[in-house]
Motif scaffolding. Structure first.
Motif, PDB file in Angstrom:
ATOM      1  N   GLY A   1       0.786  -1.220   0.000  1.00 55.93           N
ATOM      2  CA  GLY A   1       0.000   0.000   0.000  1.00 55.93           C
ATOM      3  C   GLY A   1       0.820   1.273   0.000  1.00 55.93           C
ATOM      4  N   LEU A   2       1.718   1.408   0.967  1.00 62.32           N
ATOM      5  CA  LEU A   2       2.506   2.638   1.069  1.00 62.32           C
ATOM      6  C   LEU A   2       3.471   2.830  -0.104  1.00 62.32           C
ATOM      7  CD1 LEU A   2       3.063   2.954   4.900  1.00 62.32           C
ATOM      8  CD2 LEU A   2       1.925   4.601   3.408  1.00 62.32           C
TER       9      LEU A   2
ATOM     10  N   TYR B   1      -2.886   3.466  -4.730  1.00 61.68           N
ATOM     11  CA  TYR B   1      -2.379   4.265  -5.850  1.00 61.68           C
ATOM     12  C   TYR B   1      -3.475   5.164  -6.418  1.00 61.68           C
ATOM     13  CZ  TYR B   1      -0.559   5.661 -10.355  1.00 61.68           C
ATOM     14  OH  TYR B   1      -0.167   6.420 -11.418  1.00 61.68           O
ATOM     15  N   PHE B   2      -4.599   4.587  -6.794  1.00 66.25           N
ATOM     16  CA  PHE B   2      -5.638   5.369  -7.468  1.00 66.25           C
ATOM     17  C   PHE B   2      -6.343   6.318  -6.494  1.00 66.25           C
ATOM     18  CE2 PHE B   2      -5.180   1.910 -10.573  1.00 66.25           C
ATOM     19  CZ  PHE B   2      -5.040   2.677 -11.727  1.00 66.25           C
ATOM     20  N   LEU B   3      -6.536   5.893  -5.245  1.00 67.41           N
ATOM     21  CA  LEU B   3      -7.188   6.765  -4.271  1.00 67.41           C
ATOM     22  C   LEU B   3      -6.297   7.950  -3.921  1.00 67.41           C
ATOM     23  CD1 LEU B   3      -9.728   7.159  -2.614  1.00 67.41           C
ATOM     24  CD2 LEU B   3      -8.723   5.748  -0.804  1.00 67.41           C
TER      25      LEU B   3
ATOM     26  N   ALA C   1      -2.565  -2.210  -2.995  1.00 69.24           N
ATOM     27  CA  ALA C   1      -1.662  -1.382  -3.795  1.00 69.24           C
ATOM     28  C   ALA C   1      -2.453  -0.601  -4.839  1.00 69.24           C
ATOM     29  CB  ALA C   1      -0.598  -2.251  -4.467  1.00 69.24           C
ATOM     30  N   VAL C   2      -3.396  -1.265  -5.480  1.00 67.73           N
ATOM     31  CA  VAL C   2      -4.246  -0.597  -6.479  1.00 67.73           C
ATOM     32  C   VAL C   2      -5.097   0.477  -5.808  1.00 67.73           C
ATOM     33  CG1 VAL C   2      -6.132  -0.923  -8.114  1.00 67.73           C
ATOM     34  CG2 VAL C   2      -4.285  -2.614  -7.983  1.00 67.73           C
TER      35      VAL C   2
ATOM     36  N   GLY D   1       3.547   6.049  -2.558  1.00 69.39           N
ATOM     37  CA  GLY D   1       4.742   6.774  -2.988  1.00 69.39           C
ATOM     38  C   GLY D   1       4.788   6.943  -4.502  1.00 69.39           C
ATOM     39  N   LEU D   2       4.372   5.902  -5.223  1.00 67.43           N
ATOM     40  CA  LEU D   2       4.327   5.979  -6.685  1.00 67.43           C
ATOM     41  C   LEU D   2       3.306   7.031  -7.136  1.00 67.43           C
ATOM     42  CD1 LEU D   2       5.291   4.806  -9.399  1.00 67.43           C
ATOM     43  CD2 LEU D   2       3.436   3.112  -9.217  1.00 67.43           C
TER      44      LEU D   2
END
Length: 483
Positions: free
Chosen positions: A255-256, A366-368, A362-363, A260-261
C-alpha cells in the motif's frame, strides 16, 4: 506527559530491535521442521530453543532497555539496576513467595501473581531503575561509605525502592492485572473489528510517537494478548493469534509503496527526479524491512487528509486479514524479511493470501491517493515549494562515517548549535531533540541535508526523520554537543 511517553517509546525500541534475531532463529528452525516444532530435527530444535530464549524473556529485555533508555546518560549501571529491579519484584511477587507472605497455600494466591513476569512489570522496573540513576548516580557519600557513592549507589537504591514497591504491588497488582485482562478480553471479543480499530489508532498515533504505548498492549503481555510472542512460540490458536500483525503486511509491503508511486506521478515535472529518488529509497525500505516512516512523514503534515485515509485503510486491512483468519507475524515490522521468516511458522495461516490482499491494496492506495491529491490539489512532495534545491550529503564522495558526521554537523548548526540544543535522543528512525528557542531553528536548512522530514511536537521539542541510520547521525551530533 506526552514527552514522557515519547521517550518511553524510544527506550522500548532498543529491546524491540533484538527481536529480529529471534525471528531469524525461529524462522529457520520452523522452515526445517514445520510440523514438529523442532522435535524431528536436532538442528531445528537448537534454533527454535535459541530463538525462544529471546522471545520468552521480553519482560527482562524491557526492564533493561527502559532503564537504559530513560536514564540521562544511558549508563550501564542503569541497565544493571533495571535487571536487579525486575529480579527483586518477580521473586518477591511470585506465587510461592506471596503464599508465604500471606500465610496461605499457593493454590489460594490470586492468579495475578502467576503472571507477574510480564512486559508491564518489566517496563515499570525499568522506569524505577532509570529514576534511581537520574537521582543518585552523582551522589557523594561520607568517606567511610565512599565506595558506594555515585553509580554504585544506584542498584542499591533501586533494590530498596523495589522492596517498598513490591509490598505496594501486593495490593495494587491484582486489580490492575484484572483491569488489563478485561481490556484485552474486550478488544479480543471484538474480533476483526477490534483488530481494525487497533490498526487505525496505531497509524493515527504515529505523528506523536505514542503508538509504542498502544503496541505494547496488543503485541506484548500487558493485557494478556501477547500477540508477537505467542505467534512466534506457537502458543495460541491458528488463524487467530497474529491478527494484530498480519494486516500490516499488505500496507507496508504494497500500500505505502503504491502511495509513494502516486505522489511521484503527481509531482511537478521539475521535481519528479527528486521525488522519485526519495520514494524509491523509502519504498524499498518499506517493502524489505517494513520501515514506513520515510514515506508517511513525506505526506502526513503536508496533506493530513491523506494521512487520515491511510489510517482508515490500515484499520481496514487488519480487519480484513483478521476476518478471513489470514496470519503472518513479525518481530520488527511487517516487511518481506519478517514475512518470509514467519511463513512456515506453526500458527501462520494462509499467509500467501496477504500477498493477494496486498496487491489489491496497492491498487486502492495508488488510485485513491492520486485522485485525492489531484482533486484537492494537495501539496504532497513535489507539488509545493517544500523540495529543496540543496544537495544532500552523498556516499559517492565521502565515507559513510564522514557522511553522517557532515549531516549531523549541518543539522546541529540549523538547530542553533550549543546555544540552543538542550538534549539529543533518537528512536528507530527519528532524532528527538529539545531546543531552548524554536524560532532559532532553521527547518529549511535541516530539510536540505537530505532528511525525510521535520516535525515540531512542542514549544521546545522537534523531531527530524532521518531513517534507519538515525543512530549514527545522533552519535555524531552528541559528539558536537559535548564539545
Amino acid at each position: 506527559m506526552r514527552k514522557f511517553f515519547q521517550r518511553l517509546g524510544s527506550s522500548l525500541m532498543l529491546p524491540v530491535a533484538v527481536l529480529p534475531a529471534a525471528a531469524v532463529l525461529l524462522g529457520i528452525g520452523y522452515w526445517i521442521d514445520p510440523d514438529g516444532w523442532g522435535a524431528a530435527s536436532p538442528i531445528a530444535a537448537f534454533l527454535v530453543k535459541a530463538g525462544g530464549s529471546i522471545i520468552d524473556n521480553i519482560p527482562i529485555l524491557f526492564a533493561v532497555g527502559v532503564a537504559l533508555g530513560m536514564s540521562k546518560e544511558r549508563d550501564g549501571s542503569a541497565a544493571l539496576s533495571g535487571l536487579i529491579a525486575y529480579l527483586v519484584a518477580t521473586t518477591l511477587l511470585a506465587s510461592d513467595s506471596v503464599a508465604m507472605l500471606q500465610g496461605v497455600d499457593a493454590e489460594s494466591v490470586n492468579a495475578a501473581f502467576g503472571r507477574i513476569e510480564n512486559a508491564f512489570v518489566g517496563i515499570l522496573c525499568g522506569l524505577v531503575a532509570a529514576s534511581m540513576y537520574n537521582r543518585f548516580s552523582h551522589v557523594r557519600l561520607p568517606d567511610a561509605l565512599a565506595f558506594f557513592s555515585g553509580k554504585r549507589l544506584v542498584p542499591i537504591m533501586t533494590s530498596l525502592v523495589m522492596l517498598i514497591l513490591s509490598l505496594a504491588l501486593l495490593l495494587i497488582w491484582p486489580p490492575v492485572y484484572s483491569a488489563l485482562v478485561q481490556f484485552g478480553e474486550w478488544i479480543s471479543g471484538l474480533g476483526a473489528i477490534g483488530a481494525g480499530l487497533y490498526g487505525f489508532f496505531n497509524r493515527l498515533l504515529i505523528p506523536t510517537g505514542l503508538h509504542h504505548a498502544l503496541n505494547a498492549v496488543f503485541w506484548f503481555d500487558v493485557a494478556g494478548i501477547n500477540d508477537i510472542s505467542n505467534f512466534w512460540s506457537g502458543t495460541g490458536e491458528k488463524g487467530v493469534t497474529g491478527m494484530y500483525q498480519a494486516g500490516f503486511f499488505p500496507i507496508m509491503m504494497f500500500g505505502l509503496p503504491a502511495a509513494g508511486l502516486a505522489m511521484y506521478h503527481t509531482a511537478k515535472s521539475k521535481y519528479k527526479k527528486q521525488v522519485g529518488s526519495l520514494m524509491l529509497a523509502a519504498g524499498f525500505a518499506a517493502i524489505l524491512t517494513g520501515v514506513t516512516e520515510p514515506i508517511e512523514f513525506a505526506f502526513m503534515f503536508l496533506a493530513p487528509m491523506l494521512y487520515l485515509v491511510h489510517a482508515v485503510l490500515t484499520g481496514l486491512s487488519l480487519a480484513i486479514a483478521a476476518a478471513f483468519n489470514w496470519t503472518a507475524g513479525f518481530t520488527f515490522s511487517a516487511g518481506f524479511i519478517d514475512y518470509f521468516l514467519s511463513y512456515n511458522l506453526a500458527l501462520a495461516n494462509k499467509p500467501y493470501m496477504l500477498l493477494v490482499q496486498g496487491l489489491v491494496f496497492a491498487v486502492i492506495y495508488y488510485f485513491l491517493f492520486r485522485f485525492i491529491i489531484v482533486k484537492f490539489d494537495l501539496k504532497t512532495p513535489g507539488r509545493g515549494e517544500e523540495i529543496e534545491e540543496g544537495t544532500p550529503v552523498s556516499d559517492s564522495h565521502t565515507s559513510r562515517d564522514t557522511k553522517y558526521a557532515v549531516q549531523a554537523e549541518k543539522i546541529y548548526a540549523a538547530l542553533g548549535g550549543d546555544g540552543n540544543v538542550s538534549s539529543i535522543d533518537h528512536c528507530a528512525t527519528r532524532l528527538r531533540l529539545e531546543v531552548r528557542d524554536m524560532d532559532a531553528v532553521d527547518q529549511e536548512k535541516i530539510k536540505a541535508t537530505g532528511v525525510h522530514g521535520v516535525h515540531v511536537t512542542g514549544a521546545e521539542s522537534i523531531q527530524v526523520i532521518v531513517g534507519p541510520n538515525v543512530q549514527f547521525v545522533a552519535e555524531e551530533m552528541k559528539k558536537l554537543h559535548r564539545k
